[in-house]
Write a protein that holds these residues in place. Structure first.
Motif, PDB file in Angstrom:
ATOM      1  N   ALA A 198       0.841  -1.199   0.000  1.00 29.72           N
ATOM      2  CA  ALA A 198       0.000   0.000   0.000  1.00 29.72           C
ATOM      3  C   ALA A 198       0.872   1.244   0.000  1.00 29.72           C
ATOM      4  CB  ALA A 198      -0.929  -0.013   1.205  1.00 29.72           C
ATOM      5  N   SER A 199       1.878   1.258  -0.852  1.00 28.46           N
ATOM      6  CA  SER A 199       2.825   2.369  -0.871  1.00 28.46           C
ATOM      7  C   SER A 199       2.150   3.690  -1.238  1.00 28.46           C
ATOM      8  CB  SER A 199       3.970   2.073  -1.837  1.00 28.46           C
ATOM      9  OG  SER A 199       3.486   1.774  -3.133  1.00 28.46           O
ATOM     10  N   LYS A 200       1.142   3.636  -2.102  1.00 29.40           N
ATOM     11  CA  LYS A 200       0.438   4.863  -2.493  1.00 29.40           C
ATOM     12  C   LYS A 200      -0.329   5.444  -1.309  1.00 29.40           C
ATOM     13  CE  LYS A 200      -2.492   6.718  -6.170  1.00 29.40           C
ATOM     14  NZ  LYS A 200      -3.311   6.403  -7.368  1.00 29.40           N
ATOM     15  N   SER A 201      -1.022   4.577  -0.579  1.00 28.66           N
ATOM     16  CA  SER A 201      -1.745   5.038   0.608  1.00 28.66           C
ATOM     17  C   SER A 201      -0.776   5.579   1.649  1.00 28.66           C
ATOM     18  CB  SER A 201      -2.574   3.895   1.206  1.00 28.66           C
ATOM     19  OG  SER A 201      -3.608   3.505   0.331  1.00 28.66           O
ATOM     20  N   ARG A 202       0.332   4.881   1.851  1.00 29.53           N
ATOM     21  CA  ARG A 202       1.312   5.354   2.829  1.00 29.53           C
ATOM     22  C   ARG A 202       1.818   6.737   2.454  1.00 29.53           C
ATOM     23  NH1 ARG A 202       6.834   2.078   3.843  1.00 29.53           N
ATOM     24  NH2 ARG A 202       7.065   2.595   1.626  1.00 29.53           N
ATOM     25  N   ALA A 203       2.114   6.959   1.189  1.00 31.94           N
ATOM     26  CA  ALA A 203       2.635   8.251   0.762  1.00 31.94           C
ATOM     27  C   ALA A 203       1.638   9.366   1.040  1.00 31.94           C
ATOM     28  CB  ALA A 203       2.991   8.207  -0.722  1.00 31.94           C
ATOM     29  N   THR A 204       0.351   9.106   0.797  1.00 36.73           N
ATOM     30  CA  THR A 204      -0.668  10.127   1.036  1.00 36.73           C
ATOM     31  C   THR A 204      -0.799  10.435   2.521  1.00 36.73           C
ATOM     32  OG1 THR A 204      -1.931   9.456  -0.916  1.00 36.73           O
ATOM     33  CG2 THR A 204      -3.099  10.720   0.755  1.00 36.73           C
ATOM     34  N   ILE A 205      -0.841   9.402   3.350  1.00 32.84           N
ATOM     35  CA  ILE A 205      -0.979   9.603   4.798  1.00 32.84           C
ATOM     36  C   ILE A 205       0.229  10.344   5.352  1.00 32.84           C
ATOM     37  CG2 ILE A 205      -1.258   8.458   7.024  1.00 32.84           C
ATOM     38  CD1 ILE A 205      -2.520   6.081   5.378  1.00 32.84           C
ATOM     39  N   GLU A 206       1.422   9.988   4.898  1.00 33.60           N
ATOM     40  CA  GLU A 206       2.629  10.658   5.371  1.00 33.60           C
ATOM     41  C   GLU A 206       2.662  12.114   4.917  1.00 33.60           C
ATOM     42  OE1 GLU A 206       5.774   6.933   5.813  1.00 33.60           O
ATOM     43  OE2 GLU A 206       5.710   8.072   3.929  1.00 33.60           O
ATOM     44  N   ASP A 207       2.163  12.383   3.713  1.00 33.06           N
ATOM     45  CA  ASP A 207       2.115  13.766   3.228  1.00 33.06           C
ATOM     46  C   ASP A 207       1.168  14.607   4.079  1.00 33.06           C
ATOM     47  OD1 ASP A 207       2.521  15.918   1.161  1.00 33.06           O
ATOM     48  OD2 ASP A 207       0.366  15.584   0.905  1.00 33.06           O
ATOM     49  N   ILE A 208       0.011  14.057   4.407  1.00 27.05           N
ATOM     50  CA  ILE A 208      -0.932  14.780   5.261  1.00 27.05           C
ATOM     51  C   ILE A 208      -0.309  15.035   6.632  1.00 27.05           C
ATOM     52  CG2 ILE A 208      -3.129  14.593   6.496  1.00 27.05           C
ATOM     53  CD1 ILE A 208      -3.432  15.254   3.536  1.00 27.05           C
ATOM     54  N   THR A 209       0.393  14.053   7.185  1.00 28.93           N
ATOM     55  CA  THR A 209       1.027  14.218   8.485  1.00 28.93           C
ATOM     56  C   THR A 209       2.107  15.288   8.431  1.00 28.93           C
ATOM     57  OG1 THR A 209       0.592  11.897   9.031  1.00 28.93           O
ATOM     58  CG2 THR A 209       2.274  13.023  10.328  1.00 28.93           C
ATOM     59  N   THR A 210       2.873  15.334   7.362  1.00 27.59           N
ATOM     60  CA  THR A 210       3.906  16.351   7.202  1.00 27.59           C
ATOM     61  C   THR A 210       3.296  17.745   7.171  1.00 27.59           C
ATOM     62  OG1 THR A 210       5.376  14.847   6.006  1.00 27.59           O
ATOM     63  CG2 THR A 210       5.731  17.218   5.690  1.00 27.59           C
ATOM     64  N   ARG A 211       2.170  17.866   6.475  1.00 25.36           N
ATOM     65  CA  ARG A 211       1.564  19.189   6.302  1.00 25.36           C
ATOM     66  C   ARG A 211       0.719  19.628   7.496  1.00 25.36           C
ATOM     67  NH1 ARG A 211      -1.847  19.622   1.402  1.00 25.36           N
ATOM     68  NH2 ARG A 211      -2.018  17.358   1.283  1.00 25.36           N
TER      69      ARG A 211
END
Length: 223
Positions: free
Chosen positions: A66-79
């Protein structure tokens, strides 16, 4: 409550490497997402992670690619702030088996949440909590390995809805006042319209209005 887990608490060294920093004042809450199907479940898995983050969990472990989902969740957390961790794992059974606290499996076939929540909340007062949510059919050994199999309404519903209700019941609304660290923007609550402002380095969280500071992806899967 099931009778599948009878090992002594806190004896295994396996989970201590994995325990994440918890929401202030609470032992860790980790959400384990089972049954992710790449491509088909990207949006729903992303929403599971975002719901876990927003409503008090400390991390999500996704079983599968689920690398795509992980990338989105991590981006939201960063922002929008954390802390919140995302892990991908193909070995989810050891995580359940060796978890050093209480394991709750959310399923429409479980005991009513209103009957189980007090006992779960009491245990979470001193023990880390693993919340298991499925996608496709969940293996029966998950039911047997869990301390609690809990149903929200015992009616068909989304795993995202079930997780949201469960976390809010667990924290009794305290998660809604959670403070976020490391954000570069914040949403200003408004009765109408929308306002997102940058977080200043001095930590007061206020800055010039920036209407383009960035919304979460509209479809939830980062596409």
């Amino acid at each position: 409550m099931t009778a599948g887990r009878h090992r002594p608490r806190n004896e295994s060294p396996y989970p201590t490497r994995l325990l994440a920093p918890a929401m202030q004042g609470y032992p860790e809450v980790c959400v384990l997402r089972l049954g992710h199907r790449p491509g088909r479940d990207n949006r729903m898995t992303t929403h599971v992670g975002l719901t876990a983050r927003a409503l008090g969990a400390d991390r999500v472990v996704i079983a599968g690619d689920a690398s795509k989902s992980r990338a989105t969740i991590e981006d939201i957390t960063t922002r929008f702030g954390g802390p919140f961790e995302v892990e991908l794992s193909g070995a989810w059974r050891p995580l359940i088996r060796e978890w050093p606290g209480v394991v709750v499996h959310l399923t429409m076939y479980g005991e009513r949440i209103q009957d189980a929540e007090e006992g779960i909340r009491d245990r979470h007062g001193t023990e880390p909590l693993l919340v298991v949510v499925g996608s496709q059919k969940v293996p029966f050994d998950v039911y047997e390995a869990s301390d609690y199999n809990v149903g929200v309404t015992n009616q068909p519903h989304s795993e995202v809805a079930g997780l949201a209700v469960f976390l809010d019941r667990l924290f009794e609304g305290a998660e809604l006042d959670r403070e976020w660290a490391g954000a570069d923007r914040r949403v200003v609550p408004r009765a109408t319209g929308k306002e997102v402002v940058p977080v200043e380095e001095d930590g007061d969280g206020r800055g010039a209005l920036d209407g383009d500071a960035g919304d979460a992806p509209a479809d939830g899967d980062g596409s």
